[in-house]
Write an enzyme that holds these catalytic residues in place. Sequence first.
Site, PDB file in Angstrom:
ATOM      1  N   TYR A 354       0.563  -1.331   0.627  1.00 45.75           N
ATOM      2  CA  TYR A 354      -0.092  -0.091   0.152  1.00 45.75           C
ATOM      3  C   TYR A 354       0.480   1.500   0.043  1.00 45.75           C
ATOM      4  CZ  TYR A 354       0.903   0.453   5.253  1.00 45.75           C
ATOM      5  OH  TYR A 354       1.503   0.783   6.305  1.00 45.75           O
ATOM      6  N   CYS A 355       0.500   2.416  -0.132  1.00 46.60           N
ATOM      7  CA  CYS A 355       0.754   3.703  -0.686  1.00 46.60           C
ATOM      8  C   CYS A 355       0.071   4.842   0.221  1.00 46.60           C
ATOM      9  CB  CYS A 355       1.757   3.988  -1.778  1.00 46.60           C
ATOM     10  SG  CYS A 355       1.241   3.775  -3.286  1.00 46.60           S
ATOM     11  N   THR A 356       0.492   5.890   0.223  1.00 45.17           N
ATOM     12  CA  THR A 356      -0.504   7.247  -0.451  1.00 45.17           C
ATOM     13  C   THR A 356      -1.939   7.243  -1.212  1.00 45.17           C
ATOM     14  OG1 THR A 356       1.370   8.191   0.139  1.00 45.17           O
ATOM     15  CG2 THR A 356      -1.454   9.936  -0.053  1.00 45.17           C
ATOM     16  N   GLY A 358      -1.828   5.156  -4.248  1.00 47.88           N
ATOM     17  CA  GLY A 358      -1.455   4.125  -5.604  1.00 47.88           C
ATOM     18  C   GLY A 358      -0.635   3.582  -6.245  1.00 47.88           C
ATOM     19  N   ILE A 384      -4.331   4.150   0.320  1.00 45.85           N
ATOM     20  CA  ILE A 384      -4.751   4.909   1.768  1.00 45.85           C
ATOM     21  C   ILE A 384      -6.251   6.180   1.710  1.00 45.85           C
ATOM     22  CG2 ILE A 384      -3.886   5.248   3.669  1.00 45.85           C
ATOM     23  CD1 ILE A 384      -0.828   5.157   3.934  1.00 45.85           C
TER      24      ILE A 384
END
Length: 516
Positions: A354-356, A358, A384
């Site tokens: 996951y990241c901020t 995508g 996220i």
Amino acid sequence: MPSSTSPDQGDDLETSILRFSDLDLKYTSLINPSSSLKAELDGSTKKKYSFAKKKAFALFVKTKEVPTKRSFECKEKLWKCCQQLFTDQISIHRHVATQHADEIYHQTASILKQLAVTLSSSKSLSSADEKNPLKECLPHSHEVSAWLPDISCFNPDELISGQGNEEGEVLLYYCYRDLEDPQWICAWQTALCQHLRLTGKIRIATEGINGTVGGSRLATRLYVEVMLSFPLFKDDLCKDDFKTSKGGAHCFPELRVGVFEEIVPMGISPKKISYKKPGIHLSPSEFHKEVEKFLSQANQEQSDTILLDCRNFYESKIGRFQGCLAPDIRKFSYFPSYVDKNLELFREKRVLMYCTGGIRCERGSAYLKAKGVCKAVFQLKGGIHKYLEEFPDGFYKGKLFVFDERYALSYNSDVVSECSYCGAQWDQYKLCSTLQCRQLVLTCPACQGQGFTACCVTCQDKGSRKASGPTQDNFKEECECTARRPRIPRELSQHVQQPVSPEPGPDAAEDGPVLA
């Protein structure tokens, strides 16, 4: 919605009108430019004659409009032409039709010429696009102004009112899509954002576009509409791809649009690791279930699943998923080296990334997959940002770091980080108080009151001394205290010790214009 979109083919051509805002064309019977122009046109373009004539007339009348203080509230309008003031539409229309026929004639011819070129290019490109879906469908000779929305019906204040958190909005989005002419897209995006009074950062490359922009809600809405209707992106973008949050133009000091090799700087050429081979996308609800299953296991270190945070350490420090592996790296361009150095950690594992928003997972997952050691690689679709919209009180705890002057977004009341000086719970970043230092520091109000406002003792000491030489305008890449950090850490187990102070700020060269 481009401001010069040609009308659809068919019998309704002469009644098709562009969105001329609040222009009233009911008196177009007064228009009487030279009939010889129509006689000179080919059969196909003749069908567009009435459309072009109406537009030319409407645009000319619009240029004569005199702004009034009450025009927006009361729809009161005045026009001034040939040193005369007109108070109603019929009189200004009659004046233009009788006194300015030549100007309308030339403007009509110009519009028809542009329309003919556009239609001709569209037909040839449509034919080529059937053979190659990724072929550019936008005529490069087309002016960027043709793809700007019509804002003449709005009060100018509506586009620049996003100066407060309640009135403005910030958009975050990306689109991976092959682009043959990123320079043209760069020019268009620059003109579009300036047209809508948007600030922010946009990266463009042959692999796509990545942006975050702020402005009034009207401006961001128009921006999304244009992006969704633009030929190169309309089949790849949907409304859900735009993440929104409270903010505005004030969240960015300026507008920066540029062409780069990558739309997110991983440090590896897109020709070697392509966005076309990413991990399996999981919706927020699917990802939530996977995390729930992972956290329910008695011994997570012996699990066949790794919950991997692809962000930088100063991001994960103030907010992260429970039980995650958060690499102690300060740039996403270090991520490939991190994977290489800790490859055995991922062997025969199911990886949930996951990241901020995508975007880092798109190529990050592609890189991890290319190593051929994982059972499977999954990624959180929308990042996220989208997860918190659906699960604000889910398994993500703390704040969401963002690369603008807000620093973070809050969706829940959890505080997972501490003051760098006293250890009290605190998660609000500030820039180091020492000039020319770009590090972020977590210092609580009590410690700030005691003068602890720098990222480290070295900077604190520098700040307490008066500058002996001329002020330097350039920022340092790293502070002395962060230079001692291991560039690429080696993990001893799945669980990572959370990083200690200080926290380097976002690096424009590596992480910006935006990491979605």
